[in-house]
Design an enzyme around this catalytic site. Structure first.
Site, mmCIF file in Angstrom:
data_model
loop_
_atom_site.group_PDB
_atom_site.id
_atom_site.type_symbol
_atom_site.label_atom_id
_atom_site.label_comp_id
_atom_site.label_asym_id
_atom_site.label_seq_id
_atom_site.Cartn_x
_atom_site.Cartn_y
_atom_site.Cartn_z
ATOM 1 N N CYS A 56 1.015 -1.391 -0.078
ATOM 2 C CA CYS A 56 0.352 -0.029 0.075
ATOM 3 C C CYS A 56 1.173 1.355 0.099
ATOM 4 C CB CYS A 56 -1.081 0.316 1.096
ATOM 5 S SG CYS A 56 -1.968 -1.623 1.432
ATOM 6 N N ARG A 91 2.940 -0.032 -5.430
ATOM 7 C CA ARG A 91 3.058 -0.355 -4.345
ATOM 8 C C ARG A 91 1.479 -1.196 -3.823
ATOM 9 N NH1 ARG A 91 4.610 0.057 0.717
ATOM 10 N NH2 ARG A 91 7.082 1.342 1.009
ATOM 11 N N TRP A 100 -3.351 -2.558 -1.723
ATOM 12 C CA TRP A 100 -2.824 -3.681 -2.566
ATOM 13 C C TRP A 100 -3.170 -4.556 -0.968
ATOM 14 C CZ3 TRP A 100 -0.564 -8.891 0.364
ATOM 15 C CH2 TRP A 100 -0.726 -9.321 -1.485
ATOM 16 N N ASN A 134 -1.565 1.444 6.677
ATOM 17 C CA ASN A 134 -0.323 0.047 5.463
ATOM 18 C C ASN A 134 0.163 -0.721 6.685
ATOM 19 O OD1 ASN A 134 1.299 -1.297 4.016
ATOM 20 N ND2 ASN A 134 2.594 0.778 4.019
ATOM 21 N N GLY A 135 0.020 -2.235 6.600
ATOM 22 C CA GLY A 135 0.164 -2.672 7.544
ATOM 23 C C GLY A 135 -0.813 -3.404 7.562
ATOM 24 N N GLU A 137 15.629 -16.505 -12.129
ATOM 25 C CA GLU A 137 15.175 -15.572 -12.012
ATOM 26 C C GLU A 137 14.651 -15.049 -13.388
ATOM 27 O OE1 GLU A 137 14.816 -12.782 -9.974
ATOM 28 O OE2 GLU A 137 14.747 -11.573 -11.815
ATOM 29 N N LYS A 146 10.866 -13.865 -13.526
ATOM 30 C CA LYS A 146 10.566 -12.567 -14.734
ATOM 31 C C LYS A 146 9.347 -13.008 -15.285
ATOM 32 C CE LYS A 146 12.233 -9.883 -12.805
ATOM 33 N NZ LYS A 146 12.704 -9.797 -11.648
ATOM 34 N N GLU A 165 6.414 -13.569 -13.994
ATOM 35 C CA GLU A 165 5.117 -12.476 -13.564
ATOM 36 C C GLU A 165 4.656 -11.026 -14.438
ATOM 37 O OE1 GLU A 165 9.636 -9.692 -11.441
ATOM 38 O OE2 GLU A 165 7.982 -9.396 -10.543
ATOM 39 N N HIS A 222 14.771 -36.664 -13.041
ATOM 40 C CA HIS A 222 14.004 -36.908 -12.470
ATOM 41 C C HIS A 222 12.684 -37.096 -12.200
ATOM 42 C CE1 HIS A 222 17.835 -38.421 -11.080
ATOM 43 N NE2 HIS A 222 18.402 -37.169 -11.386
ATOM 44 N N LYS A 262 5.144 -3.704 -5.178
ATOM 45 C CA LYS A 262 6.600 -3.777 -5.149
ATOM 46 C C LYS A 262 6.926 -3.988 -4.104
ATOM 47 C CE LYS A 262 10.109 -1.965 -8.045
ATOM 48 N NZ LYS A 262 11.162 -2.959 -8.026
HETATM 49 C C1 F6R Z 1 10.195 -10.055 -8.768
HETATM 50 C C2 F6R Z 1 10.280 -8.188 -7.344
HETATM 51 C C3 F6R Z 1 10.607 -9.632 -6.032
HETATM 52 C C4 F6R Z 1 11.335 -8.770 -5.238
HETATM 53 C C5 F6R Z 1 11.290 -9.373 -3.780
HETATM 54 C C6 F6R Z 1 11.698 -9.048 -2.867
HETATM 55 O O1 F6R Z 1 10.698 -8.411 -9.467
HETATM 56 O O2 F6R Z 1 10.735 -7.792 -7.515
HETATM 57 O O3 F6R Z 1 10.580 -10.967 -6.270
HETATM 58 O O4 F6R Z 1 12.676 -9.446 -5.361
HETATM 59 O O5 F6R Z 1 9.993 -8.700 -3.373
HETATM 60 O O6 F6R Z 1 11.805 -7.336 -2.541
HETATM 61 P P1 F6R Z 1 13.391 -6.608 -2.322
HETATM 62 O O7 F6R Z 1 14.014 -6.522 -2.782
HETATM 63 O O8 F6R Z 1 12.559 -4.992 -1.900
HETATM 64 O O9 F6R Z 1 13.367 -7.093 -0.835
#
Ligand code: F6R
Length: 605
Positions: A2, A27, A74, A98-99, A477, A481, A484, A500, A600
């Site tokens: 949020c 957010r 969120w 937020n929380g 990774e 990507k 998502e 396996h 984010k």
């Molecule tokens: C994926 C992504 C997330 C963050 C994860 C940790 O693209 O951005 O997987 O890497 O939520 O976030 P931070 O780095 O802010 O602790």
């Protein structure tokens, strides 16, 4: 998660908040709302949907006021609907939150709130408890309420009879505060403050801040005046827009040569890795017996590359632990374990809590963080900032590669501090590291070729990615990507593990992205690629320029990576995978920067 914003001053609070909410939308983007306080009346406008929908609604209603709070949500407690959107109001109290309030059920019972709440949220319960304690003294009501709350919270509160004033209090979830030219502002993120000023402060936990148009005051919970520690935003404000790209994700991918350079260069003195600016003494690198990396998601994937590098060069044991699982496996960390916490936002609650636990166990700690002054940076003994600048797209790209850059630097400094490398060896490694920005620049020049490669997987339902060793770490990774931003199901598999079980899923309709950048693993990798090809899979191959896996072999989809020493191939390879994910999402017409269900900053467990 949020985004929260509050403004009081001489400006048009509605416009200021709507603009800020657009910046904070990364957010969370389930619903949005604002409340304006004017002449003892509070007007609330909120709805499910994006900030642009809220803006349209505001254009019709045209609320006025110079003091207000705003929120982009969120969803945690309660579904996505207008009622659950923030702000929430009870009696004369209006707030945004937020929380997560863990004991909200108990509070409903204790204060007999059943039947008097409009939403399903824990946040409205806080408004009701505040109203219960409010008898004209906001500080007293906030203090008494906070003592009843269990959980995490960043709250911005207005009382109908406290004109032009916004109160804030927090536990774990962040709030930053700043003075603008004509008032005062608070937010969950520095990003919303940057258009007004570069001076700000991070609210300490369990303090109460009062924002007035001409003054900002802060008190601790005993009511004593508290000193404010001002900070300066030191990223280039001009980096905040999309810079002519259709999406932040593309812009942030394209920025990588610059920001990787800016992360490495200040830490190279006379060709050697150097953390004297960060004040990290060599014994921190020399004395540890093992390393434990804690991080989530992309940051954890960076940690996996760090593990390979450190185990290869230093020969000590490195664990990479998902911060969200850390506490559930009876973590074993002690004074001999160097804990490295990696986080773009510096606010991921699982990483923060794991780090705090490790510190209690006596572990020395270094955090690798992008956002200056973030909670994880403040909670660790030493911090190395990635100089990636603001990362707005929800999918992390430049933060990841700058985290990798820092891990290369740590490896080199550690090798020197432990006497494993002499200066010459360290210099050679650093020279290769300094080539990274230029090599990535070359990959970016081929983005149209990578765009065509993305066409090989755009219609797939499932995509597998296979590789060994470092290649496997990068593919984890790359797969995250792709999932998502494109919503295509994808799995990264260690090639040797396929047999396996998972190979049962390979059919003619399953594209497989195979990565072969590590000389010592090449022949084994080739056999694994053959195995999937024989089951009809279409292989998209990523390999070094000038190399062949087998003379005369025909490959329909190949991308040639610019050559670096093997341990550095992760850098150009990661960028190719980022671009593949980006173009698939773009060509599917998706909202690349704001994939569904994500946010984010993950400040809930
Ligand atoms: C994926 C992504 C997330 C963050 C994860 C940790 O693209 O951005 O997987 O890497 O939520 O976030 P931070 O780095 O802010 O602790």
């Amino acid at each position: 998660m949020c985004g929260i914003i509050g403004y009081t001053g001489k400006g048009d609070a509605k416009e200021i908040m709507l603009d800020a909410l657009e910046l904070l939308e990364y957010r969370g983007y389930d619903s949005a709302g604002i409340a304006l306080l004017k002449d003892g009346r509070t007007q609330m406008i909120k709805r499910a949907g994006r900030v642009k929908d809220l803006r349209n609604l505001c254009a019709r209603i045209n609320p006025e006021g110079q003091c207000g709070i705003g929120h982009t949500r969120w969803a945690t407690h309660g579904g996505v609907c207008d009622e659950n959107a923030h702000p929430h109001r009870f009696g004369s109290v209006t707030l945004i939150h937020n929380g997560i309030i863990e004991n909200y059920r108990e509070l409903i019972d204790k204060y007999e709130l059943e039947g008097s709440l409009i939403s399903e949220t824990d946040s409205e319960v806080v408004a009701a408890v505040l109203q219960h304690f409010y008898q004209g003294d906001p500080y007293s009501a906030i203090r008494r309420t906070v003592l009843k709350l269990k959980g995490t919270f960043a709250l911005a509160i207005m009382f109908d009879d406290q004109p032009d004033q916004i109160f804030a209090v927090r536990n774990v979830s962040p709030i930053v505060v700043a003075a603008t030219a004509d008032g005062a502002i608070l937010s969950s993120d520095v990003a919303a403050i940057v258009p007004f000023t570069t001076d700000y402060f991070v609210m300490p936990e369990l303090h109460v801040v009062c924002l007035k148009p001409d003054k900002i005051e802060m008190y601790d919970l005993s009511g004593d005046h508290a000193k404010i520690d001002w900070l300066k935003v030191d990223w280039d404000v001009s980096r905040s827009g999309k810079g002519g790209y259709p999406f932040y994700m593309e812009k942030e991918i394209m920025e990588q040569p610059q920001v990787i350079g800016e992360t490495i260069l200040p830490r190279v003195k006379e060709g050697m890795p150097d953390f004297s600016e960060e004040g990290i003494p060599d014994p921190v690198f020399a004395d540890c017996k093992r390393i434990c990396v804690i991080a989530c998601g992309t940051a954890m994937h960076a940690g996996l590359v760090g593990k390979s590098l450190i185990q290869w060069v230093i020969g000590i044991h490195v664990d990479v632990v998902m911060a969200s699982e850390f506490m559930y496996n009876d973590p074993v960390v002690d004074k001999d374990t160097l804990v490295i916490a990696i986080s773009q936002s510096g606010e991921t609650i699982d990483t923060l809590e794991a780090l705090k636990f490790a510190r209690k166990c006596g572990s020395p700690s270094i955090s690798i963080v992008n956002v200056k002054g973030a909670s994880i940076a403040r909670a660790s003994e030493y911090v190395i900032y990635t100089n990636a600048g603001p990362e707005i797209a929800v999918a992390s790209t430049k933060a990841y590669t700058t985290q990798l850059a820092v891990l290369y630097l740590i490896t080199a400094r550690m090798a020197l501090a432990r006497g494993i490398w002499d200066e010459q060896k360290a210099k050679a490694f650093m020279e290769e590291l300094l080539r990274v920005p230029g090599v990535i620049e070359r990959v970016l020049e081929t983005k149209e070729e990578i765009h065509r490669l993305a066409g090989c997987i755009i219609n797939a339902r499932d995509v597998f990615m296979i590789g060994r060793g470092l290649d496997y770490s990068i593919l984890l990774e790359g797969s995250l990507k792709l999932k998502e931003v494109s919503y295509i199901h994808s799995e990264a598999y260690a090639s040797g593990e396929l047999k396996h079980g998972t190979i049962a899923l390979i059919t003619e309709d399953t594209p497989v992205i195979a990565m072969v950048t590590q000389e010592k693993l090449k022949s084994k990798e080739l056999s694994n690629i053959r195995e999937v090809q024989s089951r009809g899979a279409r292989v998209v191959l990523l390999m070094k320029e000038g190399e062949t896996l087998n003379e005369g072999e025909q490959w329909s989809c190949v991308y040639r990576l610019p050559v670096m020493e093997d341990p550095f191939m992760v850098m150009p390879a990661s960028v190719v995978l980022q671009l593949i994910a980006y173009y698939v999402s773009l060509d599917k017409g998706l909202d690349v920067d704001k994939p569904r269900n994500l946010a984010k900053v993950v400040t809930v467990e």
